[in-house]
Design a protein around this motif. Structure first.
Motif, PDB file in Angstrom:
ATOM      1  N   HIS A  48      -4.504  -7.592   6.952  1.00  0.00           N
ATOM      2  CA  HIS A  48      -5.244  -8.209   8.052  1.00  0.00           C
ATOM      3  C   HIS A  48      -4.352  -9.065   8.951  1.00  0.00           C
ATOM      4  O   HIS A  48      -4.748 -10.121   9.422  1.00  0.00           O
ATOM      5  CB  HIS A  48      -6.434  -9.010   7.523  1.00  0.00           C
ATOM      6  N   GLN A  61      -2.148  -9.707  12.440  1.00  0.00           N
ATOM      7  CA  GLN A  61      -2.262  -9.359  13.854  1.00  0.00           C
ATOM      8  C   GLN A  61      -1.015  -8.543  14.204  1.00  0.00           C
ATOM      9  O   GLN A  61       0.091  -9.089  14.308  1.00  0.00           O
ATOM     10  CB  GLN A  61      -2.355 -10.619  14.712  1.00  0.00           C
ATOM     11  N   LYS A 110      -1.814   1.123  10.045  1.00  0.00           N
ATOM     12  CA  LYS A 110      -3.143   0.620  10.395  1.00  0.00           C
ATOM     13  C   LYS A 110      -4.064   0.635   9.182  1.00  0.00           C
ATOM     14  O   LYS A 110      -4.782  -0.337   8.920  1.00  0.00           O
ATOM     15  CB  LYS A 110      -3.744   1.436  11.532  1.00  0.00           C
ATOM     16  N   ALA A 111      -4.048   1.712   8.411  1.00  0.00           N
ATOM     17  CA  ALA A 111      -4.896   1.804   7.210  1.00  0.00           C
ATOM     18  C   ALA A 111      -4.508   0.730   6.191  1.00  0.00           C
ATOM     19  O   ALA A 111      -5.385   0.086   5.599  1.00  0.00           O
ATOM     20  CB  ALA A 111      -4.786   3.193   6.595  1.00  0.00           C
ATOM     21  N   ASN A 139      -2.969  -2.155   6.809  1.00  0.00           N
ATOM     22  CA  ASN A 139      -3.328  -3.466   7.357  1.00  0.00           C
ATOM     23  C   ASN A 139      -4.825  -3.722   7.234  1.00  0.00           C
ATOM     24  O   ASN A 139      -5.248  -4.812   6.845  1.00  0.00           O
ATOM     25  CB  ASN A 139      -2.864  -3.579   8.803  1.00  0.00           C
ATOM     26  N   ASP A 140      -5.634  -2.728   7.549  1.00  0.00           N
ATOM     27  CA  ASP A 140      -7.092  -2.880   7.452  1.00  0.00           C
ATOM     28  C   ASP A 140      -7.536  -3.098   6.008  1.00  0.00           C
ATOM     29  O   ASP A 140      -8.456  -3.876   5.750  1.00  0.00           O
ATOM     30  CB  ASP A 140      -7.805  -1.652   8.030  1.00  0.00           C
ATOM     31  N   ALA A 141      -6.872  -2.430   5.057  1.00  0.00           N
ATOM     32  CA  ALA A 141      -7.279  -2.512   3.654  1.00  0.00           C
ATOM     33  C   ALA A 141      -6.775  -3.765   2.943  1.00  0.00           C
ATOM     34  O   ALA A 141      -7.473  -4.298   2.083  1.00  0.00           O
ATOM     35  CB  ALA A 141      -6.783  -1.276   2.899  1.00  0.00           C
ATOM     36  N   GLN A 144      -0.670   5.533  11.690  1.00  0.00           N
ATOM     37  CA  GLN A 144      -1.938   5.735  10.989  1.00  0.00           C
ATOM     38  C   GLN A 144      -1.910   5.108   9.587  1.00  0.00           C
ATOM     39  O   GLN A 144      -2.910   4.554   9.126  1.00  0.00           O
ATOM     40  CB  GLN A 144      -2.297   7.216  10.923  1.00  0.00           C
ATOM     41  N   GLN A 178       0.874  -1.175   0.000  1.00  0.00           N
ATOM     42  CA  GLN A 178       0.000   0.000   0.000  1.00  0.00           C
ATOM     43  C   GLN A 178       0.912   1.227   0.000  1.00  0.00           C
ATOM     44  O   GLN A 178       1.933   1.249   0.706  1.00  0.00           O
ATOM     45  CB  GLN A 178      -0.869   0.038   1.256  1.00  0.00           C
TER      46      GLN A 178
END
Length: 180
Positions: A73, A75, A65-66, A68-70, A62, A6
């Motif tokens: 995934h 841990q 996290k974005a 990983n979320d997109a 920030q 990303q």
């Protein structure tokens, strides 16, 4: 199709960039090593550790996290090592093919997501391209000052030799439970 990385081209604000440079100026650089190996045929750069610096960590978290979320995934936690890096042409700065996971380590945690932040303007250096071996490499927009690139720490990557000037970057590795 699974996303391998990303990127936010020019993602960091001038204020965030100033914070990173201010914090990096408070620590001295030293020749880099790779998992306790100082072989300059593999890596030639100067680094300073900003680990434990919550100001810088919060800036890059920030994006991690974005990403990983997109896409990933994994841990992960907001826990990382942070390194300010300078690649100098006069020192033939580079970092040959490597991964960021220490598979031989015996810690209960592994690096899960790696982050590279472009701190130099592309006019300040030549060479120094960041490339992946196993997947598509980001285009030239990755060279824009303030660009944030997040990718799984197990992807093999390198920084090609600098041929003019100095390339400055910030790298960090966010951790989670050991890979199984």
């Amino acid at each position: 199709m699974r996303q391998n990385w990303q990127m936010w081209s020019g993602g960091l604000s001038d204020i965030d960039m100033a914070t990173i440079f201010r914090e990096a100026s408070r620590v001295n650089t030293q020749p880099a090593s790779t998992f306790n190996n100082a072989d300059t045929s593999v890596r030639s750069s100067d680094v300073a550790w900003l680990t434990g610096n919550n100001l810088v960590q919060d800036i890059i978290w920030q994006y991690v996290k974005a990403a990983n979320d997109a896409a990933f995934h994994f841990q992960i936690e907001n826990a990382c090592d942070i390194q300010y890096t300078e690649y100098h042409a006069v020192k033939k700065g580079h970092y040959d093919w490597h991964i960021d996971v220490n598979w031989n380590g015996d810690t209960p945690r592994d690096r899960k997501l790696s982050v590279t932040v472009q701190l130099s303007d592309p006019s300040e250096y030549e060479g120094g391209a960041f490339t992946f071996s196993e997947c598509e490499t980001p285009d030239d927009s990755a060279r824009v000052k303030g660009t944030v690139l997040v990718f799984p720490s197990y992807l093999q990557h390198r920084v090609l030799p600098i041929t003019r000037g100095t390339r400055k970057s910030l790298v960090a590795w966010f951790e989670g439970p050991r890979w199984i």
